[in-house]
Design a protein around this motif. Structure first.
Motif, mmCIF file in Angstrom:
data_model
loop_
_atom_site.group_PDB
_atom_site.id
_atom_site.type_symbol
_atom_site.label_atom_id
_atom_site.label_comp_id
_atom_site.label_asym_id
_atom_site.label_seq_id
_atom_site.Cartn_x
_atom_site.Cartn_y
_atom_site.Cartn_z
ATOM 1 N N VAL A 200 0.859 -1.184 0.000
ATOM 2 C CA VAL A 200 0.000 0.000 0.000
ATOM 3 C C VAL A 200 0.890 1.226 0.000
ATOM 4 C CG1 VAL A 200 -1.724 1.300 1.317
ATOM 5 C CG2 VAL A 200 -1.865 -1.185 1.225
ATOM 6 N N HIS A 201 0.656 2.130 -0.918
ATOM 7 C CA HIS A 201 1.467 3.351 -0.992
ATOM 8 C C HIS A 201 0.551 4.548 -0.823
ATOM 9 C CE1 HIS A 201 4.644 0.774 -2.319
ATOM 10 N NE2 HIS A 201 3.840 0.298 -3.252
ATOM 11 N N LEU A 202 0.827 5.309 0.190
ATOM 12 C CA LEU A 202 -0.013 6.469 0.477
ATOM 13 C C LEU A 202 0.724 7.727 0.044
ATOM 14 C CD1 LEU A 202 -2.546 7.666 1.934
ATOM 15 C CD2 LEU A 202 -1.107 7.827 3.959
ATOM 16 N N PHE A 203 0.126 8.488 -0.832
ATOM 17 C CA PHE A 203 0.720 9.766 -1.239
ATOM 18 C C PHE A 203 -0.188 10.891 -0.761
ATOM 19 C CE2 PHE A 203 2.185 6.694 -4.347
ATOM 20 C CZ PHE A 203 3.553 6.916 -4.324
ATOM 21 N N VAL A 204 0.385 11.819 -0.063
ATOM 22 C CA VAL A 204 -0.379 12.973 0.401
ATOM 23 C C VAL A 204 0.138 14.166 -0.388
ATOM 24 C CG1 VAL A 204 -0.925 14.407 2.411
ATOM 25 C CG2 VAL A 204 -0.557 11.938 2.693
ATOM 26 N N ALA A 205 -0.749 14.784 -1.156
ATOM 27 C CA ALA A 205 -0.303 15.812 -2.107
ATOM 28 C C ALA A 205 0.558 16.888 -1.443
ATOM 29 C CB ALA A 205 -1.512 16.436 -2.788
ATOM 30 N N THR A 206 0.104 17.399 -0.309
ATOM 31 C CA THR A 206 0.849 18.497 0.309
ATOM 32 C C THR A 206 2.200 18.037 0.858
ATOM 33 O OG1 THR A 206 -0.536 18.041 2.208
ATOM 34 C CG2 THR A 206 -1.055 20.020 0.927
ATOM 35 N N LEU A 207 2.312 16.750 1.158
ATOM 36 C CA LEU A 207 3.558 16.236 1.715
ATOM 37 C C LEU A 207 4.512 15.753 0.615
ATOM 38 C CD1 LEU A 207 4.854 15.432 4.456
ATOM 39 C CD2 LEU A 207 3.815 13.176 4.163
ATOM 40 N N HIS A 208 3.974 14.975 -0.325
ATOM 41 C CA HIS A 208 4.835 14.364 -1.342
ATOM 42 C C HIS A 208 5.019 15.206 -2.593
ATOM 43 C CE1 HIS A 208 3.496 10.835 1.077
ATOM 44 N NE2 HIS A 208 4.766 10.530 0.943
ATOM 45 N N PHE A 209 4.093 16.095 -2.871
ATOM 46 C CA PHE A 209 4.190 16.909 -4.100
ATOM 47 C C PHE A 209 4.033 18.391 -3.743
ATOM 48 C CE2 PHE A 209 1.555 13.042 -5.020
ATOM 49 C CZ PHE A 209 2.610 12.257 -5.450
ATOM 50 N N PRO A 210 4.901 18.908 -2.872
ATOM 51 C CA PRO A 210 4.646 20.252 -2.353
ATOM 52 C C PRO A 210 4.925 21.389 -3.333
ATOM 53 C CG PRO A 210 6.647 19.356 -1.381
ATOM 54 C CD PRO A 210 6.086 18.293 -2.249
ATOM 55 N N HIS A 211 5.839 21.189 -4.312
ATOM 56 C CA HIS A 211 6.246 22.341 -5.126
ATOM 57 C C HIS A 211 5.768 22.205 -6.567
ATOM 58 C CE1 HIS A 211 8.625 23.470 -1.738
ATOM 59 N NE2 HIS A 211 9.278 22.317 -1.784
ATOM 60 N N ALA A 212 4.968 23.129 -7.005
ATOM 61 C CA ALA A 212 4.418 23.070 -8.364
ATOM 62 C C ALA A 212 5.540 23.014 -9.399
ATOM 63 C CB ALA A 212 3.527 24.277 -8.606
#
Ligand SMILES: Nc1ncnc2c1ncn2[C@@H]1O[C@H](COP(=O)(O)OP(=O)(O)OP(=O)(O)O)[C@@H](O)[C@H]1O
Length: 263
Positions: free
Chosen positions: A109-121
């Motif tokens: 199971v892989h959990l990606f949280v946008a604000t944590l894993h993809f913070p910079h546009a």
């Protein structure tokens, strides 16, 4: 490399190769999935997830439609939308726990949280490349998007303090109402990669009380209805006058409870 680490790693690989059954006694294996039961997932959702009848219905049908398809062409993609604290992460955890014993801690199971894993546009190209490694089949084929606008609309239209005498003219207008507007034109949607949009409704006062009772029980306290009401009252609601929906869902009720059990 320290000899001991190398030895253990090699032993792991060899044991896994020669005797997968033995290996699986000590490590998590993909084949050790729980046999996902519709009844068990339904019961978990009914018992734990409050005020989300639409989300429950869509999730059950989507997950079991997918599981029963012997040759799916792409992974099932659910896009969960709604106000903060209404159960989107919580439901992901429930689904994961119904599939893998380790739930969110499972290696599968892989959990990606946008604000944590993809913070910079500005790093979007890098994030995309990384995601392709995790989820190589996502981009294979587009499915139709299934929406339950009529039912969402029925829910909102039943609220007489909202002036919604006319149904929305378009799907995107409906999307705005349930808090999807920012995401509506994203490329995932334009390329039809999302199978289901799952709307999470805002939570009412009675749902907050349910969340508070669950938390009291999990901390080992007797349920004290006086404290339940006081904590629920401290939350903020919208619309301001009618105070119908919690604007933080159940998210902060737990910390407010600390105040009453400061021992
Ligand atoms: N509908 C619900 N039923 C029961 N408990 C809930 C519900 N919604 C939230 N909770 C409780 O509140 C906690 C926080 O909710 P959760 O993190 O799932 O909200 P979210 O919708 O993902 O919020 P955000 O959009 O801010 O990430 C959950 O772990 C759960 O304990």
């Amino acid at each position: 490399v320290e000899p001991i680490s190398l030895g253990l790693a090699l032993a792991g690989v060899l044991t896994g190769y020669i005797c997968p059954r033995l290996y699986c006694l000590f490590a998590e294996c993909c084949g050790q999935k729980r046999s996902l039961s519709r009844e068990a997932l339904q019961k978990d959702l009914d018992d734990k997830l409050f005020g989300q009848h639409l989300a429950k219905k869509i999730i059950l049908n989507a997950v079991f439609g997918f599981i029963n398809n012997p040759k799916p062409k792409k992974p099932l993609t659910l896009s969960l939308h709604g106000w903060t604290g209404t159960g989107k992460n919580f439901v992901s955890k429930i689904i994961a726990e119904n599939i893998y014993e380790g739930g969110l801690n499972s290696d599968y199971v892989h959990l990606f949280v946008a604000t944590l894993h993809f913070p910079h546009a500005s790093n979007i190209t890098l994030y995309k490349a990384r995601m392709e490694v995790w989820n190589p089949f996502l981009d294979v084929i587009g499915f139709g998007v299934s929406l339950l606008w009529d039912e969402i609309w029925e829910f909102y239209a039943g609220l007489d303090f909202l002036d919604l005498s006319h149904p929305p003219a378009s799907a995107s207008q409906s999307a705005g109402i349930i808090g999807m507007s920012g995401f509506w034109h994203s490329s995932l949607i334009d390329r039809n990669l999302i199978d289901y949009f799952v709307p999470f409704l805002p939570l009412e006062y009675k749902h907050l009380k349910m969340c508070i009772r669950v938390e009291m029980q999990s901390r080992g306290y007797e349920i004290d209805e006086d404290i339940v009401s006081r904590v629920a009252e401290e939350m903020t609601f919208f619309p301001k006058e009618e105070r119908v929906f919690s604007d933080k869902g159940c998210k902060t009720v737990f910390t407010k409870l600390d105040y009453y059990y400061d021992d």
